[in-house]
Motif scaffolding. Structure first.
Motif, short mmCIF file in Angstrom:
data_model
loop_
_atom_site.label_atom_id
_atom_site.label_comp_id
_atom_site.label_asym_id
_atom_site.label_seq_id
_atom_site.Cartn_x
_atom_site.Cartn_y
_atom_site.Cartn_z
N CYS A 55 0.84 -1.20 0.00
CA CYS A 55 0.00 0.00 0.00
C CYS A 55 0.87 1.24 0.00
N THR A 56 0.60 2.16 -0.93
CA THR A 56 1.23 3.48 -0.89
C THR A 56 0.33 4.37 -0.04
N LEU A 57 0.75 4.58 1.19
CA LEU A 57 -0.06 5.28 2.20
C LEU A 57 0.45 6.72 2.30
N PHE A 58 -0.12 7.59 1.46
CA PHE A 58 0.40 8.95 1.34
C PHE A 58 -0.57 9.95 1.96
N PHE A 59 -0.06 10.68 2.95
CA PHE A 59 -0.83 11.74 3.60
C PHE A 59 -0.38 13.11 3.09
N GLU A 60 0.53 13.11 2.12
CA GLU A 60 1.00 14.32 1.45
C GLU A 60 1.00 14.06 -0.05
N PRO A 61 0.86 15.11 -0.87
CA PRO A 61 0.88 14.92 -2.32
C PRO A 61 2.25 14.46 -2.81
N SER A 62 2.28 13.73 -3.92
CA SER A 62 3.53 13.28 -4.51
C SER A 62 3.27 12.86 -5.94
N THR A 63 4.24 13.13 -6.81
CA THR A 63 4.17 12.65 -8.18
C THR A 63 5.24 11.59 -8.41
N ARG A 64 6.52 12.00 -8.36
CA ARG A 64 7.62 11.09 -8.67
C ARG A 64 7.70 9.91 -7.70
N LEU A 81 -1.99 -1.20 -3.72
CA LEU A 81 -3.16 -0.46 -3.28
C LEU A 81 -2.74 0.98 -3.04
N ASN A 82 -3.34 1.90 -3.77
CA ASN A 82 -3.02 3.33 -3.61
C ASN A 82 -4.01 3.98 -2.66
N PHE A 83 -3.50 4.50 -1.55
CA PHE A 83 -4.33 5.14 -0.53
C PHE A 83 -4.28 6.65 -0.73
N ASP A 84 -5.43 7.26 -0.79
CA ASP A 84 -5.54 8.71 -0.94
C ASP A 84 -6.20 9.28 0.30
N ALA A 85 -5.42 10.01 1.10
CA ALA A 85 -5.93 10.54 2.37
C ALA A 85 -7.13 11.46 2.16
N SER A 86 -7.16 12.15 1.01
CA SER A 86 -8.23 13.12 0.79
C SER A 86 -9.60 12.47 0.60
N THR A 87 -9.62 11.17 0.25
CA THR A 87 -10.90 10.48 0.05
C THR A 87 -11.06 9.31 1.01
N SER A 88 -10.32 9.30 2.10
CA SER A 88 -10.33 8.17 3.02
C SER A 88 -11.05 8.55 4.32
N SER A 89 -11.10 7.56 5.22
CA SER A 89 -11.73 7.78 6.52
C SER A 89 -10.91 8.68 7.44
N THR A 90 -9.70 9.04 7.02
CA THR A 90 -8.95 10.02 7.83
C THR A 90 -9.69 11.35 7.87
N ARG A 91 -10.50 11.63 6.87
CA ARG A 91 -11.30 12.86 6.87
C ARG A 91 -12.44 12.77 7.87
N LYS A 92 -12.74 11.56 8.31
CA LYS A 92 -13.78 11.38 9.32
C LYS A 92 -13.19 11.28 10.73
N GLY A 93 -11.86 11.41 10.81
CA GLY A 93 -11.21 11.39 12.12
C GLY A 93 -10.40 10.15 12.41
N GLU A 94 -10.34 9.20 11.49
CA GLU A 94 -9.56 7.98 11.73
C GLU A 94 -8.08 8.33 11.78
N THR A 95 -7.37 7.74 12.75
CA THR A 95 -5.93 8.01 12.88
C THR A 95 -5.15 7.23 11.84
N ALA A 96 -3.93 7.69 11.59
CA ALA A 96 -3.05 6.98 10.66
C ALA A 96 -2.77 5.57 11.16
N ARG A 109 1.08 -6.32 3.45
CA ARG A 109 2.34 -6.62 4.14
C ARG A 109 3.35 -5.49 4.06
N GLY A 110 3.24 -4.66 3.03
CA GLY A 110 4.20 -3.56 2.86
C GLY A 110 3.50 -2.23 2.79
N PHE A 111 4.05 -1.25 3.48
CA PHE A 111 3.48 0.11 3.46
C PHE A 111 4.56 1.11 3.09
#
Length: 314
Positions: A55-64, A81-96, A109-111
């Motif tokens: 999973c690419t678990l990104f809480f900041e924007p990135s291109t490269r 699995l690409n995780f996008d914080a802007s459309t995830s449950s983190t916006r509902k208050g879920e912690t990282a 298995r990998g983050f």
């Protein structure tokens, strides 16, 4: 901080290059060199991570960085699995931490984690279960280890494995740059002969970051005879903070032009982690010129990230 190595001295996580043994850094560089053709799609994909989910678990924007990790994982036949914080449950208050544990429960298995807070990735690694591996894809101002590795691979390809012969100049906003800190750790570990650091006083750190470096504000003087110039992105918010008077003034004093570059060694190379602010820290003529290794850094990023994922999860 969470231990990066297990009891047998193997990588558990990759959180920082600080104090990472030289032999591990060299092993990753060697491996990346061996699989570079696969990384660039020139040879058949490796199946060493077939059946592994990353999973690419990104809480900041990135291109490269994000794209590079995604390609690297796919070249190893991993599921991504690409995780996008802007459309995830983190916006509902879920912690990282809860996000990680929930994805871990689904068999990830990998983050690969990018976060704006210093130490955030190490904290998540502390919470991770046995057999889960984390890669720091940039946290706060602290570390960006795969960027450091790809920069060292690029330098080694251009200048050879003996860094003791090299004079390397780093220029720009060192104080706020996780890339700068990471590259400085790597250059010291690999035994760079002389490390020079240049920038306005307001953008140079006043801690141990610059220990052992030749430090100054005169760009032209410090360029004399160097083998490599590592330019850093000027973060424009520094103007709002009053740390830089204007972009024009910054370019006048610290912008790399072809005329300036002539002060370096004739075969000097230019690196930049991107994104580039053209006309601010570097001109088009240099960024696109024959001494620029900027695009080679990008292509090396896929190979380095393959080597890291393979070492952690293979």
């Amino acid at each position: 901080m969470t231990e990066q190595l297990d009891s047998d001295g193997r990588l558990r996580h990759l959180l920082t290059l600080e104090n990472l043994p030289r032999e591990i850094i060299c092993r990753l560089l060697d491996r990346a060199g061996q699989i570079r053709d696969t990384a660039l799609g020139r040879t058949q994909r490796r199946n060493s991570l077939d059946g592994t989910t990353i999973c690419t678990l990104f809480f900041e924007p990135s291109t490269r960085t994000r794209s590079s990790f995604q390609i690297a994982a796919q070249r190893l036949c991993a599921d991504v699995l690409n995780f996008d914080a802007s459309t995830s449950s983190t916006r509902k208050g879920e912690t990282a931490r809860d996000t990680l544990k929930n994805l871990e429960a689904m068999g990830v298995r990998g983050f690969v984690v990018r976060h704006s807070d210093d130490g955030a990735v190490a904290a998540l690694a502390e919470a991770a279960g046995e057999g889960t591996a984390l890669v720091n894809a940039g946290d706060g101002r602290s570390a960006h280890p795969t960027q450091g590795l790809l920069d060292m691979l690029t330098l080694r390809q251009a200048k050879g494995a003996d860094f003791s012969r090299l004079k390397v100049l780093m220029v720009g906003d060192v104080a706020h740059s996780r890339v700068a800190r990471t590259d400085l750790h790597a250059l010291r570990t690999l035994g760079a002969g002389e490390i020079r650091v240049c920038g306005p006083r307001s953008l140079l750190p006043d801690d141990a970051t610059l220990d052992g470096c030749v430090v100054g504000e005169d760009f032209d003087a410090l360029l004399e005879g160097v083998d490599a110039v590592m330019m850093l992105r000027l973060q424009r918010e520094r103007m709002e903070e009053g740390l830089v008077s204007s972009l024009d003034d910054y370019h006048r004093d610290y912008g790399l032009t072809a005329q300036r570059l002539a002060r370096a060694a004739a075969d000097a190379v230019v690196l930049h982690p991107g994104p580039i602010n053209r006309g601010v820290e570097i001109t088009d003529e240099v960024a696109d010129g024959p001494q620029s290794l900027v695009l080679r850094q990008v292509s090396n990023g896929v190979a380095i990230r393959m080597a890291v994922l393979e070492a952690l999860l293979g």
